[in-house]
Design a protein around this motif. Sequence first.
Motif, PDB file in Angstrom:
ATOM      1  N   ALA A 245      21.895 -28.640 -36.291  1.00 44.65           N
ATOM      2  CA  ALA A 245      22.940 -29.955 -37.200  1.00 44.65           C
ATOM      3  C   ALA A 245      21.908 -30.908 -36.638  1.00 44.65           C
ATOM      4  CB  ALA A 245      24.108 -30.045 -37.021  1.00 44.65           C
ATOM      5  N   PHE A 246      21.584 -31.481 -35.034  1.00 45.40           N
ATOM      6  CA  PHE A 246      20.803 -32.154 -34.329  1.00 45.40           C
ATOM      7  C   PHE A 246      20.028 -32.295 -34.935  1.00 45.40           C
ATOM      8  CE2 PHE A 246      24.745 -30.477 -31.002  1.00 45.40           C
ATOM      9  CZ  PHE A 246      25.067 -31.763 -31.243  1.00 45.40           C
ATOM     10  N   GLY A 247      19.172 -31.280 -34.622  1.00 46.70           N
ATOM     11  CA  GLY A 247      17.198 -31.465 -35.247  1.00 46.70           C
ATOM     12  C   GLY A 247      17.323 -32.382 -37.021  1.00 46.70           C
ATOM     13  N   ASN A 248      18.728 -32.209 -37.216  1.00 47.92           N
ATOM     14  CA  ASN A 248      18.208 -32.149 -38.782  1.00 47.92           C
ATOM     15  C   ASN A 248      18.918 -33.869 -38.634  1.00 47.92           C
ATOM     16  OD1 ASN A 248      17.637 -29.598 -40.244  1.00 47.92           O
ATOM     17  ND2 ASN A 248      20.196 -29.564 -40.519  1.00 47.92           N
ATOM     18  N   GLY A 249      19.675 -34.449 -37.685  1.00 41.08           N
ATOM     19  CA  GLY A 249      20.229 -35.982 -37.598  1.00 41.08           C
ATOM     20  C   GLY A 249      19.378 -36.440 -37.538  1.00 41.08           C
ATOM     21  N   GLY A 250      18.247 -35.961 -36.436  1.00 39.68           N
ATOM     22  CA  GLY A 250      17.176 -36.895 -36.092  1.00 39.68           C
ATOM     23  C   GLY A 250      18.422 -38.329 -35.148  1.00 39.68           C
ATOM     24  N   LEU A 251      17.130 -39.453 -35.350  1.00 40.03           N
ATOM     25  CA  LEU A 251      18.096 -40.523 -34.506  1.00 40.03           C
ATOM     26  C   LEU A 251      19.113 -40.812 -35.197  1.00 40.03           C
ATOM     27  CD1 LEU A 251      17.192 -42.595 -32.340  1.00 40.03           C
ATOM     28  CD2 LEU A 251      15.501 -44.009 -34.106  1.00 40.03           C
ATOM     29  N   LEU A 252      19.029 -41.370 -36.113  1.00 44.81           N
ATOM     30  CA  LEU A 252      20.228 -42.572 -37.440  1.00 44.81           C
ATOM     31  C   LEU A 252      20.845 -41.473 -38.772  1.00 44.81           C
ATOM     32  CD1 LEU A 252      17.981 -44.976 -38.296  1.00 44.81           C
ATOM     33  CD2 LEU A 252      18.956 -45.251 -36.794  1.00 44.81           C
ATOM     34  N   GLY A 253      21.030 -40.256 -38.152  1.00 44.41           N
ATOM     35  CA  GLY A 253      21.808 -39.578 -39.170  1.00 44.41           C
ATOM     36  C   GLY A 253      21.595 -39.204 -40.621  1.00 44.41           C
ATOM     37  N   ARG A 254      21.894 -38.150 -41.145  1.00 42.57           N
ATOM     38  CA  ARG A 254      21.893 -37.938 -42.610  1.00 42.57           C
ATOM     39  C   ARG A 254      22.294 -38.974 -42.480  1.00 42.57           C
ATOM     40  NH1 ARG A 254      20.908 -31.893 -44.182  1.00 42.57           N
ATOM     41  NH2 ARG A 254      20.942 -32.879 -45.892  1.00 42.57           N
ATOM     42  N   GLY A 255      23.917 -39.566 -43.010  1.00 42.97           N
ATOM     43  CA  GLY A 255      24.562 -40.329 -43.570  1.00 42.97           C
ATOM     44  C   GLY A 255      25.843 -40.008 -43.533  1.00 42.97           C
ATOM     45  N   PRO A 256      26.768 -41.004 -43.323  1.00 42.44           N
ATOM     46  CA  PRO A 256      28.160 -40.492 -43.363  1.00 42.44           C
ATOM     47  C   PRO A 256      28.155 -39.201 -44.848  1.00 42.44           C
ATOM     48  CG  PRO A 256      27.973 -42.772 -42.864  1.00 42.44           C
ATOM     49  CD  PRO A 256      27.138 -42.384 -43.401  1.00 42.44           C
ATOM     50  N   GLY A 257      29.153 -38.576 -44.650  1.00 42.56           N
ATOM     51  CA  GLY A 257      29.445 -37.028 -45.121  1.00 42.56           C
ATOM     52  C   GLY A 257      28.393 -36.646 -45.770  1.00 42.56           C
ATOM     53  N   GLU A 258      27.209 -36.386 -45.647  1.00 34.28           N
ATOM     54  CA  GLU A 258      25.725 -36.273 -46.048  1.00 34.28           C
ATOM     55  C   GLU A 258      25.931 -34.633 -45.260  1.00 34.28           C
ATOM     56  OE1 GLU A 258      24.695 -36.904 -48.878  1.00 34.28           O
ATOM     57  OE2 GLU A 258      25.717 -37.790 -48.795  1.00 34.28           O
ATOM     58  N   GLY A 259      26.098 -34.498 -43.666  1.00 33.84           N
ATOM     59  CA  GLY A 259      25.688 -33.163 -42.861  1.00 33.84           C
ATOM     60  C   GLY A 259      26.151 -31.882 -43.888  1.00 33.84           C
ATOM     61  N   ARG A 260      26.212 -30.945 -43.133  1.00 29.92           N
ATOM     62  CA  ARG A 260      25.752 -29.754 -43.803  1.00 29.92           C
ATOM     63  C   ARG A 260      27.229 -28.593 -42.879  1.00 29.92           C
ATOM     64  NH1 ARG A 260      25.794 -32.192 -47.284  1.00 29.92           N
ATOM     65  NH2 ARG A 260      24.516 -32.073 -49.652  1.00 29.92           N
ATOM     66  N   VAL A 261      26.436 -28.971 -41.580  1.00 26.41           N
ATOM     67  CA  VAL A 261      27.163 -27.525 -40.274  1.00 26.41           C
ATOM     68  C   VAL A 261      28.620 -27.869 -40.608  1.00 26.41           C
ATOM     69  CG1 VAL A 261      27.608 -29.872 -38.310  1.00 26.41           C
ATOM     70  CG2 VAL A 261      27.364 -27.488 -38.036  1.00 26.41           C
ATOM     71  N   LYS A 262      29.514 -28.951 -41.641  1.00 24.18           N
ATOM     72  CA  LYS A 262      30.883 -28.567 -41.432  1.00 24.18           C
ATOM     73  C   LYS A 262      31.105 -27.386 -42.371  1.00 24.18           C
ATOM     74  CE  LYS A 262      30.354 -32.891 -44.424  1.00 24.18           C
ATOM     75  NZ  LYS A 262      30.526 -34.074 -44.464  1.00 24.18           N
ATOM     76  N   ASP A 263      29.810 -27.441 -43.340  1.00 21.86           N
ATOM     77  CA  ASP A 263      30.400 -26.199 -43.644  1.00 21.86           C
ATOM     78  C   ASP A 263      29.913 -24.580 -43.616  1.00 21.86           C
ATOM     79  OD1 ASP A 263      31.004 -27.991 -46.580  1.00 21.86           O
ATOM     80  OD2 ASP A 263      29.620 -28.759 -46.515  1.00 21.86           O
ATOM     81  N   LEU A 264      29.352 -25.321 -42.519  1.00 21.02           N
ATOM     82  CA  LEU A 264      29.116 -24.075 -42.212  1.00 21.02           C
ATOM     83  C   LEU A 264      29.799 -23.019 -40.928  1.00 21.02           C
ATOM     84  CD1 LEU A 264      25.448 -24.457 -42.276  1.00 21.02           C
ATOM     85  CD2 LEU A 264      26.549 -23.037 -44.362  1.00 21.02           C
TER      86      LEU A 264
END
Length: 397
Positions: A245-264
């Motif tokens: 999840a940290f790697g997917n977020g990078g510097l600025l993140g994927r954006g509000p609500g776009e994360g996947r870790v909360k589903d896993l």
Amino acid sequence: MSGLSRVDASAVARWWRNLDRVTLACVGLLIGLGYVLMLAASPAVASRIGASRNMFILKQVIFLALAGAIVLGTSYLSRQAVRKLAIIGGIIALGATAMTLVHGMEIKGARRWIALPMMSVQPSEFLKPCFAVVTGWLLSARRSVVMWGNIAFPGMLIAFLCFGFILVLLKSQPDIGMLSVITMVFMTQLFVDGLKLYWVGLCVAGMAGAFAVAYIVFPHVQSRVQRFLHPDVGDHYQIDTALRAFGNGGLLGRGPGEGRVKDLLPDAHADFVFAVAGEEYGLILCVGIILLFGIIVLRTLLKLMHEDDPFVIVSAAGLVTGFGLQAFVNMGSTLHLIPTKGMTLPFISYGGSSAMSVALTVGMVLALTRHHVGPSRISQKTSVPYGQSPLFERNAP
């Protein structure tokens, strides 16, 4: 509040002028981030367990509102009132922690919670701030309180007896993580109080020995250490998912609500909320969260360098140590810097007991580090040598 006149001598005006408003602002930002990240993480977790999507959000709104009120209310107390609150609260927390061994809820093999309507309470959470203040009073009182026959008050002995009682209770639950934090708080207070270095070395060696015993006696401790040291041993699903999840977020993140870790992750709203922040808002927000915790800890320690009351120095040092350690354990576990430990991120993770106990901790820190200057002493400050201050002097609010 900023419009209060500097000549206003009311209790509220003096409280506001003497309060550490930078620390208070950092706490407000952390509470705000708690709301934002709970909106991001909790709906998916609630849906996964078949509850209403807003269940965790609505509860956390109440918990954080109460936490904010506790911070403000406790920060208004005098130093004497903080001491009394810690003694009464510590007795209640000890009794409730002992009760968990008989009537507590068993979750994952541990009895740490008492079921109440709408929530469960972990009494040991409230032991941390109360124990820190009571220990600070006991250690400092032995220098200024003389009992019968010119015998010094046995503050250190009583402090060790209290610690031993807490050790037995937490070992019986078991809650090795909480016991480790309280032990570190106690060791820090002994060091700040002037414990000689060779005793400090013996304490460190004792802690290492206790950890070795815990590793042998408790299978879950052994499992966590083995999984931390050996990537090919055991289940690493939660840690691997959080690191991705940290790697997917990078510097600025994927954006509000776009994360996947909360589903896993089943604990994305609690133990792994830092991973949600990293994925959706990126490295910038994670660094910002670390800075907020760092500012609170460092400002408190810097203020203590100018303090002359040993009760305040020892108590506040213990309180801020517990606060900083809790934040470090949560973030360090999520980043796989230390073995995993289920500990919440202050003001950000979901949890009523955690939010209110941390609020009590910060409120006590703000109360103890306020400039306690009465109306007749505005223009002068009396310096008292370390170890000779009147610990039981009534302070102006």
